[in-house]
Design an enzyme around this catalytic site. Structure first.
Site, PDB file in Angstrom:
ATOM      1  N   ARG A  58       0.829  -1.217   0.000  1.00 36.57           N
ATOM      2  CA  ARG A  58       0.000   0.000   0.000  1.00 36.57           C
ATOM      3  C   ARG A  58       0.857   1.259   0.000  1.00 36.57           C
ATOM      4  O   ARG A  58       0.448   2.302  -0.465  1.00 36.57           O
ATOM      5  CB  ARG A  58      -0.979   0.005   1.186  1.00 36.57           C
ATOM      6  CG  ARG A  58      -1.767   1.296   1.309  1.00 36.57           C
ATOM      7  CD  ARG A  58      -3.099   1.189   2.039  1.00 36.57           C
ATOM      8  NE  ARG A  58      -3.070   0.344   3.199  1.00 36.57           N
ATOM      9  CZ  ARG A  58      -2.526   0.700   4.386  1.00 36.57           C
ATOM     10  NH1 ARG A  58      -1.971   1.886   4.552  1.00 36.57           N
ATOM     11  NH2 ARG A  58      -2.552  -0.146   5.390  1.00 36.57           N
ATOM     12  N   TYR A 111     -11.678  21.233 -13.519  1.00 38.78           N
ATOM     13  CA  TYR A 111     -12.358  19.987 -13.869  1.00 38.78           C
ATOM     14  C   TYR A 111     -13.629  19.841 -13.006  1.00 38.78           C
ATOM     15  O   TYR A 111     -13.584  20.046 -11.783  1.00 38.78           O
ATOM     16  CB  TYR A 111     -11.377  18.854 -13.570  1.00 38.78           C
ATOM     17  CG  TYR A 111     -11.766  17.485 -14.028  1.00 38.78           C
ATOM     18  CD1 TYR A 111     -11.785  17.171 -15.384  1.00 38.78           C
ATOM     19  CD2 TYR A 111     -12.077  16.489 -13.107  1.00 38.78           C
ATOM     20  CE1 TYR A 111     -12.110  15.898 -15.793  1.00 38.78           C
ATOM     21  CE2 TYR A 111     -12.402  15.212 -13.519  1.00 38.78           C
ATOM     22  CZ  TYR A 111     -12.414  14.920 -14.873  1.00 38.78           C
ATOM     23  OH  TYR A 111     -12.726  13.663 -15.283  1.00 38.78           O
ATOM     24  N   ASP A 183      -2.965  22.047 -11.652  1.00 35.47           N
ATOM     25  CA  ASP A 183      -3.303  20.857 -12.435  1.00 35.47           C
ATOM     26  C   ASP A 183      -2.848  21.119 -13.869  1.00 35.47           C
ATOM     27  O   ASP A 183      -3.395  21.969 -14.560  1.00 35.47           O
ATOM     28  CB  ASP A 183      -4.824  20.617 -12.354  1.00 35.47           C
ATOM     29  CG  ASP A 183      -5.256  19.343 -13.076  1.00 35.47           C
ATOM     30  OD1 ASP A 183      -4.530  18.895 -13.993  1.00 35.47           O
ATOM     31  OD2 ASP A 183      -6.335  18.799 -12.740  1.00 35.47           O
ATOM     32  N   LYS A 208      -4.420  10.579 -18.844  1.00 32.20           N
ATOM     33  CA  LYS A 208      -4.480  11.308 -20.109  1.00 32.20           C
ATOM     34  C   LYS A 208      -3.152  11.169 -20.867  1.00 32.20           C
ATOM     35  O   LYS A 208      -2.836  10.085 -21.313  1.00 32.20           O
ATOM     36  CB  LYS A 208      -4.873  12.761 -19.841  1.00 32.20           C
ATOM     37  CG  LYS A 208      -5.999  12.929 -18.787  1.00 32.20           C
ATOM     38  CD  LYS A 208      -7.337  12.389 -19.247  1.00 32.20           C
ATOM     39  CE  LYS A 208      -8.400  12.306 -18.150  1.00 32.20           C
ATOM     40  NZ  LYS A 208      -8.668  13.493 -17.375  1.00 32.20           N
TER      41      LYS A 208
HETATM   42  C1  LIG Z   1      -9.336  13.789 -16.155  1.00 29.22           C
HETATM   43  C2  LIG Z   1      -8.913  14.938 -15.343  1.00 29.22           C
HETATM   44  C3  LIG Z   1      -8.855  14.862 -13.940  1.00 29.22           C
HETATM   45  C4  LIG Z   1      -9.292  13.606 -13.184  1.00 29.22           C
HETATM   46  O1  LIG Z   1      -8.434  12.554 -13.436  1.00 29.22           O
HETATM   47  P1  LIG Z   1      -8.885  10.995 -13.397  1.00 29.22           P
HETATM   48  O2  LIG Z   1      -7.652  10.289 -13.784  1.00 29.22           O
HETATM   49  O3  LIG Z   1     -10.032  10.855 -14.361  1.00 29.22           O
HETATM   50  O4  LIG Z   1      -9.315  10.724 -11.998  1.00 29.22           O
HETATM   51  C5  LIG Z   1      -8.412  15.965 -13.252  1.00 29.22           C
HETATM   52  N1  LIG Z   1      -8.056  17.094 -13.891  1.00 29.22           N
HETATM   53  C6  LIG Z   1      -8.117  17.215 -15.229  1.00 29.22           C
HETATM   54  C7  LIG Z   1      -7.704  18.492 -15.879  1.00 29.22           C
HETATM   55  C8  LIG Z   1      -8.554  16.148 -16.004  1.00 29.22           C
HETATM   56  O5  LIG Z   1      -8.619  16.275 -17.336  1.00 29.22           O
END
Ligand SMILES: *Cc1c(COP(=O)(O)O)cnc(C)c1O
Length: 395
Positions: A58, A111, A183, A208
């Site tokens: 973990r 987001y 982010d 992504k």
């Molecule tokens: C997709 C996304 C998230 C969330 O990520 P997950 O991997 O789907 O949990 C957060 N911020 C942005 C800008 C995103 O495109």
């Protein structure tokens, strides 16, 4: 290897070498959940070092550590922490830093589920939360407070591609001692180095661009060890651990991140320019288009434009949905950042959980399309998106 000196393409290949001492050119997947300690002293030593790779699953394993080392090398950061999704790592940052009575500032241009998570956490933890329009750094000045603990922004923003001036917001945060989190999912570490511009922690939904092949859900953040310490502590007991197989896929995907981002960016600029010439399209947003309202900031802050393009179709929601149904090559799907081009309708698909007035605050319009431009031949992508516009209202 000095991670501060490694260039990006090299870091994509070798940034995780230190975490893979086995000599395998491709690291094995380590599935063990626990480890045999050679001595009681060694067991106690590992227990005292929560970043030890071989203590308890973990807390992470060699595959997770290799992925974290890769991201840290690319972001030129001291360390990184990965988790089972982008949402999970963002949750751990908030949980690690916020406590009752704190003030927390987040961007309207975030987001959708992140905004919902923050509202929920603020309510449960007893934290005062304010949202701010992050397109102008000066907007932060009027809402930041001496007790602001955390400022969370996203740039470029999903889906509108509006930008945050990281350097300017970092200065505002420093004045009150607030931690700035950026982010940077849309840019990837190749598109911008948020830490170099003054962010304390940079976050990626690794689902992504980092993974890049639409086959793994993961999240990661990077920064100094001291900035990550509260995140790490929250992570170790909440337990959103990244599976070693997923970490392995991420390391595999990231080998080609440099090449992919180059091609995503070249293709996206061409697609954005082609869409700008179409009378059925009302407006196109792409950071490296001269028409982007923050084009100068994009040029100063970003190393490449990335693969995301957003545009407004004339005729609103009806036209947007019709256009999506006519695509052949470009797939109608949520998520983004994969090798294949995808398109989605934020108002009804990714941002449907937000009430319409909240969507409007984030700049999301009913006829808006979010396009994740893949690495196919640009001409094929352009043909598909332009052909699907024919017959739609042109005025
Ligand atoms: C997709 C996304 C998230 C969330 O990520 P997950 O991997 O789907 O949990 C957060 N911020 C942005 C800008 C995103 O495109």
């Amino acid at each position: 290897m000095n991670p501060k000196k490694t260039r990006s393409l090299t870091a994509c290949i070798h940034g995780g070498d230190s975490a893979n001492p086995s000599g395998h050119l491709s690291a094995p997947i380590h599935r063990a959940t626990a480890f045999h300690f050679p001595s009681a002293t060694e067991g106690a030593a590992r227990a005292a070092d929560i970043r030890a790779a071989e203590f308890y699953g973990r807390w992470g394993d060699r595959n997770a550590r290799e992925f974290e080392a890769l991201v840290a090398a690319l972001e030129q950061a001291e360390d990184a922490v990965c988790a089972a999704s982008g949402m999970a790592i963002i949750d751990m940052i908030a949980q690690g830093y916020l406590s009752r009575g704190d003030h927390f500032l987040a961007s309207h241009q975030c987001y959708a589920e992140v905004k919902i998570l923050f509202e929920d956490l603020a309510h449960r933890l007893g934290v005062a939360l304010d949202f701010v329009d992050s397109r102008e750094a000066s907007n932060f000045t009027s809402v930041i407070r001496p007790d602001t603990r955390l400022v969370f922004t996203e740039t470029p923003a999903n889906p509108t591609l509006s930008l945050v001036d990281i350097e300017a917001v970092a200065l505002i945060c420093q004045r009150v001692g607030a931690l700035l989190v950026v982010d940077s999912t849309f840019a990837s570490p190749l598109g911008q180095r948020a830490l170099r511009h003054g962010a304390d922690i940079v976050v990626h939904s690794a689902t992504k661009y980092l993974g890049g092949h639409s086959d793994v859900i993961a999240g990661v953040c990077a920064g100094t060890r001291s900035a990550l310490d509260p995140v790490w502590k929250a992570f170790s007991f909440h337990g959103p651990h990244l599976d070693p197989g997923a970490a392995w896929l991420l390391c595999r995907g990231m080998r080609t991140l440099g090449l992919r981002m180059r091609q995503h960016s070249e293709n996206a600029l061409q697609v954005a320019q082609a869409l700008e010439r179409c009378p059925e399209v009302e407006h196109v947003w792409y950071p490296f288009l001269a028409s982007h309202p923050q084009f100068r900031l994009a040029q100063r802050q970003m190393d490449c434009g990335g693969g995301m393009v957003c545009f407004d179709i004339r005729g609103g929601m009806d036209s947007a949905l019709l256009w999506l149904d006519r695509l052949h090559l470009v797939k109608l799907a949520v998520s983004l950042g994969g090798v294949a081009s995808t398109a989605t309708h934020p108002a009804s698909m990714t941002h449907n959980l937000l009430p319409p007035q909240e969507r409007a605050k984030g700049g999301i319009r009913e006829g808006m399309i979010r396009l994740s431009v893949g690495i196919e031949d640009a001409t094929d992508i352009i043909d598909d998106v332009v052909d699907a516009l024919s017959g739609l209202p042109a005025r």
